[in-house]
Design a protein around this motif. Structure first.
Motif, PDB file in Angstrom:
ATOM      1  N   VAL A  85       1.410  -1.824  -0.335  1.00 53.05           N
ATOM      2  CA  VAL A  85       2.002  -1.705   0.956  1.00 53.05           C
ATOM      3  C   VAL A  85       1.730  -3.032   1.421  1.00 53.05           C
ATOM      4  CG1 VAL A  85       1.582  -0.513   3.072  1.00 53.05           C
ATOM      5  CG2 VAL A  85       1.289   0.575   0.957  1.00 53.05           C
ATOM      6  N   MET A  86       2.805  -3.706   2.262  1.00 50.25           N
ATOM      7  CA  MET A  86       2.848  -4.881   2.882  1.00 50.25           C
ATOM      8  C   MET A  86       2.268  -4.544   4.524  1.00 50.25           C
ATOM      9  SD  MET A  86       2.898  -7.219   0.817  1.00 50.25           S
ATOM     10  CE  MET A  86       3.887  -8.133  -0.287  1.00 50.25           C
ATOM     11  N   VAL A  87       1.156  -5.109   4.882  1.00 46.11           N
ATOM     12  CA  VAL A  87       0.814  -4.838   6.228  1.00 46.11           C
ATOM     13  C   VAL A  87       0.588  -6.251   7.122  1.00 46.11           C
ATOM     14  CG1 VAL A  87      -0.539  -2.727   5.877  1.00 46.11           C
ATOM     15  CG2 VAL A  87      -1.751  -4.968   5.678  1.00 46.11           C
ATOM     16  N   SER A  88       0.404  -6.350   8.206  1.00 45.06           N
ATOM     17  CA  SER A  88       0.075  -7.564   9.067  1.00 45.06           C
ATOM     18  C   SER A  88      -1.022  -8.189   8.334  1.00 45.06           C
ATOM     19  CB  SER A  88       0.019  -7.517  10.701  1.00 45.06           C
ATOM     20  OG  SER A  88      -1.252  -6.793  10.867  1.00 45.06           O
ATOM     21  N   PRO A  89      -1.162  -9.548   8.557  1.00 44.82           N
ATOM     22  CA  PRO A  89      -2.607 -10.385   8.093  1.00 44.82           C
ATOM     23  C   PRO A  89      -3.511  -9.645   8.795  1.00 44.82           C
ATOM     24  CG  PRO A  89      -0.745 -11.828   8.274  1.00 44.82           C
ATOM     25  CD  PRO A  89      -0.167 -10.463   8.694  1.00 44.82           C
ATOM     26  N   ALA A  90      -3.704  -9.418   9.953  1.00 49.85           N
ATOM     27  CA  ALA A  90      -4.704  -8.988  10.650  1.00 49.85           C
ATOM     28  C   ALA A  90      -5.247  -7.728  10.416  1.00 49.85           C
ATOM     29  CB  ALA A  90      -4.470  -9.006  12.207  1.00 49.85           C
ATOM     30  N   ALA A  91      -4.198  -6.867   9.879  1.00 49.42           N
ATOM     31  CA  ALA A  91      -4.701  -5.383   9.368  1.00 49.42           C
ATOM     32  C   ALA A  91      -5.281  -5.363   8.015  1.00 49.42           C
ATOM     33  CB  ALA A  91      -3.439  -4.424   9.782  1.00 49.42           C
ATOM     34  N   MET A  92      -4.898  -6.197   7.147  1.00 45.39           N
ATOM     35  CA  MET A  92      -5.278  -6.189   5.789  1.00 45.39           C
ATOM     36  C   MET A  92      -6.791  -5.781   5.263  1.00 45.39           C
ATOM     37  SD  MET A  92      -4.718  -8.690   2.620  1.00 45.39           S
ATOM     38  CE  MET A  92      -5.703  -9.943   3.160  1.00 45.39           C
ATOM     39  N   VAL A  93      -7.649  -6.534   6.045  1.00 44.44           N
ATOM     40  CA  VAL A  93      -9.131  -6.406   5.716  1.00 44.44           C
ATOM     41  C   VAL A  93      -9.559  -5.023   6.476  1.00 44.44           C
ATOM     42  CG1 VAL A  93     -11.539  -7.074   6.160  1.00 44.44           C
ATOM     43  CG2 VAL A  93      -9.404  -8.934   5.222  1.00 44.44           C
ATOM     44  N   SER A  94      -9.075  -4.855   7.633  1.00 41.90           N
ATOM     45  CA  SER A  94      -9.537  -3.705   8.292  1.00 41.90           C
ATOM     46  C   SER A  94      -8.802  -2.497   7.730  1.00 41.90           C
ATOM     47  CB  SER A  94      -9.249  -3.730   9.644  1.00 41.90           C
ATOM     48  OG  SER A  94      -7.882  -3.781   9.988  1.00 41.90           O
ATOM     49  N   THR A  95      -7.789  -2.234   7.241  1.00 40.13           N
ATOM     50  CA  THR A  95      -7.202  -1.200   6.592  1.00 40.13           C
ATOM     51  C   THR A  95      -8.039  -0.718   5.309  1.00 40.13           C
ATOM     52  OG1 THR A  95      -4.902  -1.873   7.227  1.00 40.13           O
ATOM     53  CG2 THR A  95      -5.042  -0.258   5.451  1.00 40.13           C
ATOM     54  N   TYR A  96      -8.340  -1.726   4.533  1.00 39.69           N
ATOM     55  CA  TYR A  96      -9.413  -1.708   3.258  1.00 39.69           C
ATOM     56  C   TYR A  96     -10.510  -1.010   3.753  1.00 39.69           C
ATOM     57  CZ  TYR A  96     -12.687  -2.424  -0.376  1.00 39.69           C
ATOM     58  OH  TYR A  96     -13.823  -2.219  -1.155  1.00 39.69           O
TER      59      TYR A  96
END
Length: 166
Positions: A85-96
């Motif tokens: 799933v492609m997310v915004s760079p700012a959301a990637m780490v926090s999503t995980y």
């Protein structure tokens, strides 16, 4: 002198940017899929059925499908696929970190420290399945390389000692 990810340097040169890498560090590569250190997969093949986040401009982007093919998987949802799933760079780490994904595609040295407190990660390196992606290195303009070789050689020796220490 710049310290950059070298993997995209070939593209920059092909577009006419007059820069050259004169030193490379961590040459095996640091592209990694980071997963939960306690309960996550330990091998790339175990990514089947998992949701992994990435972002479109990531150094990973051109390699995702090749990576999945090499481990015998493909994109999609289901037990024998990887849901990328492609997310915004700012959301990637926090999503995980918040548990919204089973893992994220990033750089080992960047990703592991970011999630060490919230959700420690284990890195599955792309190099382990044959995707050799140059890591960090020093670059200069072609003109600077011609004019300052002696100084640059001293810088490389110093930087090499620092990377060895790290």
């Amino acid at each position: 002198v710049g310290l950059v990810q070298l993997g995209l340097l070939a593209i920059a040169r092909s577009k006419g940017l007059p820069v050259t890498s004169f030193a490379g560090f961590m040459r095996k590569g640091d592209l990694a899929t980071l997963v939960d250190a306690k309960s996550g997969p330990k091998t790339a093949k175990e990514l089947a059925g998992k949701k992994i986040v990435c972002f479109a401009a990531s150094p990973w982007a051109p390699f995702i499908d090749v990576y999945l093919k090499r481990i015998g998987l493909e994109r999609g949802e289901g037990p024998d696929k990887v849901n990328v799933v492609m997310v915004s760079p700012a959301a990637m780490v926090s999503t995980y970190a918040s548990g919204g994904a089973d893992g994220f595609m990033s750089l080992k040295e960047f990703g592991e420290p970011y999630v060490a407190k919230e959700r420690p990660a284990f890195s599955i390196l792309s190099a382990d399945v044959g995707i050799a992606f140059p890591s960090y290195g020093l670059i200069v303009s072609d003109d600077t390389l011609k004019k300052r070789k002696d100084v640059l050689a001293k810088l490389v020796a110093n930087q090499s000692r620092a990377w060895q220490y790290l």
